[in-house]
Each structure stands twice: as C-alpha cells, then as structure tokens.
Design a protein around this motif. Structure first.
Motif, PDB file in Angstrom:
ATOM      1  N   GLU A  29       0.868  -1.182   0.000  1.00 55.57           N
ATOM      2  CA  GLU A  29       0.000   0.000   0.000  1.00 55.57           C
ATOM      3  C   GLU A  29       0.898   1.224   0.000  1.00 55.57           C
ATOM      4  O   GLU A  29       1.505   1.577   1.022  1.00 55.57           O
ATOM      5  CB  GLU A  29      -0.891  -0.012   1.238  1.00 55.57           C
ATOM      6  N   ILE A  30       1.031   1.879  -1.192  1.00 52.52           N
ATOM      7  CA  ILE A  30       1.988   2.965  -1.356  1.00 52.52           C
ATOM      8  C   ILE A  30       1.282   4.183  -1.933  1.00 52.52           C
ATOM      9  O   ILE A  30       0.840   4.155  -3.088  1.00 52.52           O
ATOM     10  CB  ILE A  30       3.139   2.551  -2.298  1.00 52.52           C
ATOM     11  N   PRO A  31       1.154   5.255  -1.135  1.00 53.60           N
ATOM     12  CA  PRO A  31       1.523   5.371   0.282  1.00 53.60           C
ATOM     13  C   PRO A  31       0.494   4.674   1.171  1.00 53.60           C
ATOM     14  O   PRO A  31      -0.601   4.344   0.727  1.00 53.60           O
ATOM     15  CB  PRO A  31       1.533   6.881   0.516  1.00 53.60           C
ATOM     16  N   ALA A  32       0.867   4.462   2.418  1.00 50.18           N
ATOM     17  CA  ALA A  32      -0.028   3.824   3.371  1.00 50.18           C
ATOM     18  C   ALA A  32      -1.201   4.748   3.707  1.00 50.18           C
ATOM     19  O   ALA A  32      -1.070   5.969   3.676  1.00 50.18           O
ATOM     20  CB  ALA A  32       0.734   3.469   4.645  1.00 50.18           C
ATOM     21  N   LYS A  33      -2.329   4.136   4.012  1.00 47.19           N
ATOM     22  CA  LYS A  33      -3.502   4.922   4.420  1.00 47.19           C
ATOM     23  C   LYS A  33      -3.353   5.275   5.903  1.00 47.19           C
ATOM     24  O   LYS A  33      -3.658   4.469   6.790  1.00 47.19           O
ATOM     25  CB  LYS A  33      -4.773   4.118   4.173  1.00 47.19           C
ATOM     26  N   LEU A  34      -2.854   6.472   6.148  1.00 53.79           N
ATOM     27  CA  LEU A  34      -2.559   6.940   7.504  1.00 53.79           C
ATOM     28  C   LEU A  34      -3.058   8.364   7.671  1.00 53.79           C
ATOM     29  O   LEU A  34      -3.212   9.109   6.688  1.00 53.79           O
ATOM     30  CB  LEU A  34      -1.035   6.910   7.755  1.00 53.79           C
ATOM     31  N   THR A  35      -3.276   8.761   8.904  1.00 53.28           N
ATOM     32  CA  THR A  35      -3.612  10.151   9.176  1.00 53.28           C
ATOM     33  C   THR A  35      -2.350  11.004   9.057  1.00 53.28           C
ATOM     34  O   THR A  35      -1.224  10.483   9.082  1.00 53.28           O
ATOM     35  CB  THR A  35      -4.196  10.312  10.583  1.00 53.28           C
ATOM     36  N   GLU A  36      -2.542  12.307   8.945  1.00 51.62           N
ATOM     37  CA  GLU A  36      -1.387  13.210   8.860  1.00 51.62           C
ATOM     38  C   GLU A  36      -0.523  13.105  10.117  1.00 51.62           C
ATOM     39  O   GLU A  36       0.706  13.142  10.045  1.00 51.62           O
ATOM     40  CB  GLU A  36      -1.863  14.652   8.666  1.00 51.62           C
ATOM     41  N   VAL A  37      -1.180  12.944  11.261  1.00 51.41           N
ATOM     42  CA  VAL A  37      -0.433  12.801  12.522  1.00 51.41           C
ATOM     43  C   VAL A  37       0.402  11.536  12.505  1.00 51.41           C
ATOM     44  O   VAL A  37       1.587  11.535  12.889  1.00 51.41           O
ATOM     45  CB  VAL A  37      -1.400  12.805  13.724  1.00 51.41           C
ATOM     46  N   GLU A  38      -0.179  10.415  12.051  1.00 47.32           N
ATOM     47  CA  GLU A  38       0.553   9.151  11.989  1.00 47.32           C
ATOM     48  C   GLU A  38       1.720   9.231  11.014  1.00 47.32           C
ATOM     49  O   GLU A  38       2.823   8.736  11.299  1.00 47.32           O
ATOM     50  CB  GLU A  38      -0.395   8.016  11.582  1.00 47.32           C
ATOM     51  N   ILE A  39       1.494   9.879   9.882  1.00 44.91           N
ATOM     52  CA  ILE A  39       2.563  10.031   8.882  1.00 44.91           C
ATOM     53  C   ILE A  39       3.746  10.790   9.478  1.00 44.91           C
ATOM     54  O   ILE A  39       4.902  10.373   9.361  1.00 44.91           O
ATOM     55  CB  ILE A  39       2.033  10.755   7.620  1.00 44.91           C
ATOM     56  N   GLU A  40       3.472  11.891  10.137  1.00 44.28           N
ATOM     57  CA  GLU A  40       4.546  12.706  10.696  1.00 44.28           C
ATOM     58  C   GLU A  40       5.276  11.981  11.820  1.00 44.28           C
ATOM     59  O   GLU A  40       6.498  12.090  11.952  1.00 44.28           O
ATOM     60  CB  GLU A  40       4.002  14.044  11.184  1.00 44.28           C
ATOM     61  N   LYS A  41       4.549  11.224  12.634  1.00 43.98           N
ATOM     62  CA  LYS A  41       5.183  10.451  13.713  1.00 43.98           C
ATOM     63  C   LYS A  41       6.119   9.385  13.147  1.00 43.98           C
ATOM     64  O   LYS A  41       7.237   9.186  13.641  1.00 43.98           O
ATOM     65  CB  LYS A  41       4.111   9.797  14.587  1.00 43.98           C
ATOM     66  N   ILE A  42       5.677   8.701  12.097  1.00 37.82           N
ATOM     67  CA  ILE A  42       6.498   7.646  11.496  1.00 37.82           C
ATOM     68  C   ILE A  42       7.715   8.242  10.801  1.00 37.82           C
ATOM     69  O   ILE A  42       8.834   7.723  10.923  1.00 37.82           O
ATOM     70  CB  ILE A  42       5.649   6.811  10.517  1.00 37.82           C
ATOM     71  N   LYS A  43       7.534   9.340  10.090  1.00 42.39           N
ATOM     72  CA  LYS A  43       8.664   9.989   9.421  1.00 42.39           C
ATOM     73  C   LYS A  43       9.686  10.478  10.447  1.00 42.39           C
ATOM     74  O   LYS A  43      10.896  10.311  10.265  1.00 42.39           O
ATOM     75  CB  LYS A  43       8.168  11.154   8.549  1.00 42.39           C
ATOM     76  N   SER A  44       9.199  11.073  11.533  1.00 39.82           N
ATOM     77  CA  SER A  44      10.088  11.567  12.583  1.00 39.82           C
ATOM     78  C   SER A  44      10.842  10.421  13.260  1.00 39.82           C
ATOM     79  O   SER A  44      12.049  10.516  13.514  1.00 39.82           O
ATOM     80  CB  SER A  44       9.267  12.348  13.608  1.00 39.82           C
ATOM     81  N   CYS A  45      10.129   9.331  13.552  1.00 45.52           N
ATOM     82  CA  CYS A  45      10.754   8.170  14.181  1.00 45.52           C
ATOM     83  C   CYS A  45      11.808   7.565  13.257  1.00 45.52           C
ATOM     84  O   CYS A  45      12.883   7.143  13.714  1.00 45.52           O
ATOM     85  CB  CYS A  45       9.685   7.131  14.529  1.00 45.52           C
ATOM     86  N   SER A  46      11.528   7.520  11.968  1.00 43.66           N
ATOM     87  CA  SER A  46      12.468   6.966  10.996  1.00 43.66           C
ATOM     88  C   SER A  46      13.742   7.797  10.921  1.00 43.66           C
ATOM     89  O   SER A  46      14.855   7.259  10.872  1.00 43.66           O
ATOM     90  CB  SER A  46      11.812   6.876   9.616  1.00 43.66           C
ATOM     91  N   LEU A  47      13.592   9.118  10.924  1.00 37.26           N
ATOM     92  CA  LEU A  47      14.762   9.997  10.892  1.00 37.26           C
ATOM     93  C   LEU A  47      15.593   9.854  12.161  1.00 37.26           C
ATOM     94  O   LEU A  47      16.828   9.820  12.112  1.00 37.26           O
ATOM     95  CB  LEU A  47      14.324  11.448  10.710  1.00 37.26           C
TER      96      LEU A  47
END
Length: 362
Positions: A267-285
C-alpha cells in the motif's frame, strides 16, 4: 563533459546473493547513461570479484527463483591505499582506469555489514550508502536494538543467543510469550526467519537460524500494521511517505518480498492520518541518526492500534528490485527512480570530499 565512472558491485557471498542480482539489474537499467559510465563488478558466492564486460551478465534474469551470475574470465583484485587505479584485472595484471564512485548493491553479510565499506574506504573510493559504523550496527539486529533502546526508541522485547550459549523454550516463553520470531542476527530479506508457536517449532527454528549466523535473536511478536519508510541523505536526511506491507501469508517472508508478486500487497503510500505520517517519518529519521546512517536506509516499524510506533529494523542497503519498497516510496514522494540513483551517487561523492578535508596527521 566526461561521464562519471560508477562501479556497481553486486552478487556477493551471502544468502541474499540472488536478491542483489535482481536489485543490480534494475539499477543498471535505470541509471542515466548520458551522465554515468557503468562498470559492472560481479561477486560470486565464493567471494571472487569479476569484471563483467558484456550485457549478458545474468542468467534467468526474469526469474527471481533461478537468477544467477554469469562469471567472466576477468578476475579482479583491489589495492588498498592507492589514490588511483585501485582495481587490477588479474587476467593480464593491468590496472583499470579510475572508478569515481562505487554503488555497492550487496545485501547481507560481506556487503551490508561494513565489510565492503571498509575495503572501499581503505582504497580511497567513494561509495553509496552507510559508512562502516552505520553498516555494521544496522546489520547486527542485537546491537541495533540495544542502541535504539538506549535512545528511548521503542522496540520489541528480545533475547539474543550466541552459538555457544544454551537456550530453553520455557525460559523464552516465560519472558516473551508466544508466538515469537526467531532470526539470524546478521541477515536480512527474511532469510532464516521463522514464526514460532510451540516448543517443537522453537528448536527447529533455532537450528535453522544458526545455519546462517553465529548469533540469533528471539523476538516477541508485535500486533500492528507493518509500515516502512525510506530515508535519504547525509547530514540533513529526509524521509519519504510511509508505505504499508499487507502480507497474504503469516508474515512478510523471503518469497513474498522477492519471488511471489502476489505474496503481499504494498500500500503505497499507506492509508494513515497526517499525525501518523509525521510520527512515522520523525521516528524513521531519529532511528537513522541514532544508528549513524548515511546515504540511504529503509526503516521498518509496527504501528499499534493505540498509536505506539515500534521500530523493527533498519536496512542500510534496501532492495532495489521492481517490487521493492525503497524506490517505490520515493517515487510517490516525488523522486523518480533515475533521479534517486543520481542523488545517492552525489551523496556518496559529497561525503567522500568532506572526509578528504579531515586531517590525517599533526
């Protein structure tokens, strides 16, 4: 304008040899031939290097289950410490022209663990991807998890065992519960990984994992969505939109990743909320920086129902096959495949030039 000479090293002495061949095929097809001159360096399963001088460098290239390297007569050696002409063709013992940068697309041990990175660094050749430290800690799941835990990044609970240590099913069940995942500590692409539900499966899975590594980790099973995020950059990395793995089998196996195109839905991109997207991107960085990565990596996490993010692992040389997440995530984030390869090469040269400015004597 003179073309930049890019040595693409692929294959390797690893259980992930065939995955590397698939990744290399896609990179070689996509790289900008107007800007780059490609030098193909194939590494067989015994670790020998070959200069590949024809287009027929792979057999069964369209079949991931039987793809193989076509060796040439030109064995290669590398001379550490030289400033130029580091590669030697042993068929005639002539030195090759300078290679400006190397793109190692070697998955697993002897390619993703700091081994090839150390050799290239000793040979003064810029290379794509993580440096020695980032490669080695990213490869060793035991060390990686301890570093993440000490940086207050949530991980699955785990136990590690060396081959000389005794392990007991009841001890594991008491600490981690069931089911658990058993993995070789220093391997990727789901090779040697088993999901275990009972005592019989446990001992069989431990034996399998120890066939591939002298250290094994046993990890609690996490219930959550399997999310992956691509990271790109050196000192100022950026993260892609996340994607989601929806396996059709019990877990995202080797076959699902590289052989069976229906083995999982991406699933590209994943079906996520904006909050979830930012949390995952921040955690990845944060994960990328904590593990001292450079160039590129893919961070794999679980997103639990309560919103908690659990980091599963990092891949410092992620797959580049046509069904691989890393390039697909960048494509939906605005960076096309060919442009991504170009950026990775430029990042390698940039880092090498920065390191050349450091003093090596008083």
């Amino acid at each position: 304008m003179n073309k930049i000479k890019v040595g693409i090293i692929f294959g390797g002495k690893s259980a992930e040899h065939e995955v590397s061949l698939q990744s290399a095929k896609n990179i070689i097809e996509a790289i900008d031939k107007e800007k780059y001159e490609v030098i193909l360096i194939g590494v067989d399963k015994e670790g020998k290097w070959y200069l590949i001088e024809n287009d027929e460098f792979l057999s069964n290239m369209d079949d991931p289950s039987s793809i193989s390297l076509n060796k040439s007569e030109n064995l290669l050696a590398i001379i550490p410490g030289e400033d130029k002409n580091q590669l030697v063709n042993l068929n005639g013992y002539n030195r090759l022209d300078d290679i400006d940068v190397v793109f190692p697309i070697l998955h697993g041990p002897f390619g993703e663990d700091g081994t090839i990175q150390g050799l290239l660094k000793l040979s003064n050749i810029p290379f794509v991807g993580a440096d020695i430290l980032g490669s080695s800690v990213g490869m060793d799941k035991d060390v990686m998890k301890r570093l993440l835990r000490d940086s207050n990044i949530s991980i699955a609970d785990f136990i590690s065992y060396n081959k000389s240590e005794k392990y007991n099913y009841n001890d594991v069940k008491q600490k981690l519960g069931m089911p658990v995942f058993i993995k070789p500590a220093n391997l990727g692409s789901s090779v040697g990984i088993s999901k275990v539900n009972n005592e019989q499966e446990f001992y069989k899975a431990m034996e399998l994992a120890f066939e591939f590594d002298n250290k094994v980790i046993v990890e609690e099973s996490i219930k959550g969505r399997e999310i992956e995020c691509s990271v790109l950059g050196n000192d100022y990395p950026i993260s892609s939109l996340p994607g989601e793995i929806l396996p059709s089998s019990d877990f995202y196996s080797y076959e699902s990743k590289y052989i069976d195109e229906s083995g999982a839905v991406l699933e590209i991109p994943a079906k996520l909320t904006e909050v979830e997207i930012e949390k995952i991107k921040s955690c990845s960085l944060k994960t990328y920086k904590v593990l001292c990565c450079k160039g590129m990596a893919r961070v794999d996490v679980f997103l639990k129902d309560d919103g908690e993010i659990i980091v599963n692992e990092i891949n410092t040389i992620p797959g580049f096959t046509r069904i691989s997440m890393y390039p697909k995530l960048w494509e939906v984030s605005g960076i096309k495949y060919k442009e991504l390869i170009d950026k990775l090469i430029q990042l390698a040269i940039e880092r090498h030039n920065q390191e050349k400015e450091l003093k090596t004597s008083l």
